[in-house]
Design a protein around this motif. Structure first.
Motif, mmCIF file in Angstrom:
data_model
loop_
_atom_site.group_PDB
_atom_site.id
_atom_site.type_symbol
_atom_site.label_atom_id
_atom_site.label_comp_id
_atom_site.label_asym_id
_atom_site.label_seq_id
_atom_site.Cartn_x
_atom_site.Cartn_y
_atom_site.Cartn_z
ATOM 1 N N ARG A 79 -45.785 24.343 34.410
ATOM 2 C CA ARG A 79 -45.208 23.056 34.801
ATOM 3 C C ARG A 79 -46.337 22.038 34.940
ATOM 4 N NH1 ARG A 79 -40.347 20.708 34.731
ATOM 5 N NH2 ARG A 79 -40.304 18.941 36.125
ATOM 6 N N SER A 81 -47.439 18.483 36.309
ATOM 7 C CA SER A 81 -47.131 17.399 37.254
ATOM 8 C C SER A 81 -48.332 16.467 37.210
ATOM 9 C CB SER A 81 -46.947 17.931 38.678
ATOM 10 O OG SER A 81 -45.845 18.806 38.733
ATOM 11 N N SER A 89 -45.226 8.748 37.198
ATOM 12 C CA SER A 89 -45.166 10.201 37.337
ATOM 13 C C SER A 89 -44.693 10.858 36.051
ATOM 14 C CB SER A 89 -44.216 10.595 38.465
ATOM 15 O OG SER A 89 -44.733 10.169 39.692
ATOM 16 N N GLU A 91 -43.425 14.775 34.817
ATOM 17 C CA GLU A 91 -43.055 16.147 35.146
ATOM 18 C C GLU A 91 -42.522 16.776 33.866
ATOM 19 O OE1 GLU A 91 -43.305 17.842 38.030
ATOM 20 O OE2 GLU A 91 -44.170 16.136 39.100
#
Length: 123
Positions: A79, A81, A89, A91
């Motif tokens: 993942r 981030s 941001s 993700e």
């Protein structure tokens, strides 16, 4: 280093932002098929690309969730981030495939949705 050690170090260095040492994990004649950057050949080409990474991301983490190693091959589900220098941001779920030859990454490809990376792609 064996394949698992190389893969573990790959994520440790990426998450520490130590991109020059991260590039040293790759073979001189490495080949990478990167979802956003395309086909990349050669460690020094990769090193040049990574010099711009801190200018793109204010914060970056790529955390493995599942690691499968079989001989010289590995697959990692992880993942990402991140926060861009502009404060956006990102993700994304990612799958990386590696081939490790003589203790260095000789081939790598990654697979993920490119939509979350729109802030850095200018879309």
């Amino acid at each position: 280093m064996d394949t698992r050690e190389v893969i573990t170090r790959y994520y440790e260095l990426a998450n520490a932002g130590e991109w020059d040492a991260w590039c040293d994990l790759f073979a001189e004649n490495q080949v990478m098929d990167e979802q956003l950057s395309g086909h990349v050949e050669g460690r020094e080409t990769l090193r040049g690309m990574m010099k711009g990474f801190p200018e793109t991301y204010a914060r970056f983490a790529n955390v493995p969730a599942h690691v499968v190693v079989e001989g010289e091959q590995a697959a990692v589900v992880s993942r990402i981030s991140a926060v861009t220098v502009g404060g956006e941001s990102i993700e994304a779920g990612v799958c990386n495939y590696f081939v490790v030859t003589d203790g260095l990454i000789s081939y790598m490809s990654n697979f993920h949705d490119s939509v979350p990376f729109a802030p850095i792609l200018g879309k």
